[in-house]
Design a protein around this motif. Structure first.
Motif: not given
Length: 442
Positions: A282-288, A319-326, A428-436
């Motif tokens: 779950h978490d890796t996919t959401s981070s990507t 490329e999203g997976l490479r870039w994020s690499s959660p 394991v992790g990536g963005l916690r918050k991103l206002p858009v």
């Protein structure tokens, strides 16, 4: 591997070592990637000693990680009870000591593939290998697509949407997919979400459980164990249900798996599978997902390009997976003296495999610090490599592709409107918050 003379390289500066080893060094990923770059260019295989942690080799190059991962007999993953055992997930010495105190000297927190070596790893991984093959997943694509449309309809509307891309959108979809495949009621998903965040947020003050004392050296291990216990309590009901009333689903395959002697695997192995899929799946996919949309917001010409050329969507996913690499790291332990990149590795030494660094390796990727949709070949190792390569990689790619197929054609514009925040973790992790502000067509 061949014997080689020791290579003279600069020592890893303490600030670089701390940036990579300590969870708080991962709070801001801009200097983190600068630290990775320093390693690759100056000391790609450097041994460091950070106070409170076991000495560890930092493995920063793509080729070296692949070399290690393809040899599980030389570089073990499994935790165990012997004095030389290790934790395949790096935590501090106090955390490991606390774990041993709870488990009678063992560091095997889960009976999950992450903690196992062949032949046990091979047998346990084989329980669900066929289910995760692309041919089987194809029959689930319509289900995943329906869930993607549902997620978009629930969180977004035509016109301008001001939201936190992570909390209001990206976290929910992959969890809903995984829980649906398990047959977990949607009403229980908030509980699963909370446990997932507990599991991966052990070093993040924003994710600290109320029942875990703050700022103690073993706090992360306490939270980790508490989350696992809660997962076990929940999934025990699922195991009992599927053994009594099997269904045509993934949960039944796992719960009803049997050993060579015809007996069910101990329940802990089913728990291990469920926890691994519910968290990493779950978490890796959401981070990507969130990391990729962030790049499309920063580079609107890329959004236009992929909207005009939908055949680029699989490339966008890669490329999203490479870039994020959660998944930032796993550790391995040398089972014997050996040589890697001309450095002498001694039996018992630990090695921290830095997947994020490997996925920015200029020896493998042209212009690695640029997000490029049309990157071919894209030999990222966001899912690892060798026997421990992520079994759920095809499901993750399916979820991401389908979501982009449903969402991107409707996006008129996406703009970042506030400060980004990342999860404070070295695992394991990536963005916690991103206002858009996300503007959609009808």
């Amino acid at each position: 591997m061949t014997t080689a003379e020791a290579i003279q390289v600069p020592a890893v500066p303490d600030d670089i070592a701390r940036q990579i080893v300590l969870p708080e060094g991962h709070h801001d990923d801009v200097p983190l990637f600068a630290a990775y770059r320093w390693l690759r260019e100056n000391n790609p295989l450097g041994r460091v000693e950070v106070e409170g942690y076991d000495p560890v080799w930092l493995v920063s190059k793509h080729a070296d990680i692949m070399e290690i991962e393809r040899q599980p007999d030389v570089f073990t993953s499994g935790g165990g009870t012997d004095p030389g055992s290790h934790n395949p997930i790096l935590q501090n010495q106090a955390g490991d000591a606390f774990t041993r105190s709870l488990l009678g000297g063992s560091l095997r927190v889960l009976d999950a593939v992450t903690y196992l070596d062949p032949p046990e790893h091979t047998a346990v991984r084989g329980i669900a290998t066929d289910w995760f093959r692309p041919a089987n997943l194809k029959k689930w694509e319509d289900t995943v697509r329906g869930l993607a449309r549902e997620a978009i309809g629930k969180s977004l509307h035509s016109g301008a949407n001001d939201l936190d891309l992570v909390g209001d959108f990206a976290l929910g979809f992959p969890l809903h997919v995984v829980m649906s495949l398990f047959g977990v009621p949607e009403s229980d998903e908030p509980r699963m979400m909370a446990l997932t965040q507990d599991f991966f947020g052990t070093a993040d003050p924003d994710a600290r459980r109320a029942d875990v004392e703050e700022l103690t050296p073993e706090a992360a291990a306490r939270q980790w164990k508490a989350a696992i216990d809660d997962f076990y309590a929940y999934f025990d009901v699922l195991v009992e249900d599927r053994r009594k009333s099997p269904r045509d689903d993934l949960a039944t395959i796992i719960a009803c798996a049997k050993q060579e002697n015809g007996e069910y695997y101990p329940k802990t192995f089913a728990y291990g599978w469920f926890v691994a899929i519910a968290t990493a799946g779950h978490d890796t996919t959401s981070s990507t997902l969130s990391g990729t949309i962030e790049q499309l917001a920063l580079h609107p010409e890329l959004l236009t390009k992929v909207q005009q050329n939908p055949q680029l969507l699989p490339d966008l996913v890669n490329e999203g997976l490479r870039w994020s690499s959660p998944v930032k790291q796993f550790t391995r332990r040398a089972t014997r003296d050996c040589t890697l990149r001309g450095r002498r590795i001694s039996e018992g030494d630990r090695l921290m495999l830095l997947y994020q660094s490997a996925n920015r390796d200029a020896d493998v990727f042209d212009d690695p610090d640029t997000f490029r949709i049309e990157r071919r070949p894209n030999r990222h190792i966001a899912f690892g490599y060798g026997p421990h390569m992520c079994i759920g990689q095809h499901l993750s790619k399916l979820e991401l592709r389908v979501m982009f197929e449903e969402l991107l054609p409707r996006i008129r514009s996406v703009e970042i409107t506030g400060e980004r925040r990342v999860v404070q973790t070295n695992f394991v992790g990536g963005l916690r918050k991103l206002p858009v502000r996300l503007e959609l067509s009808s």
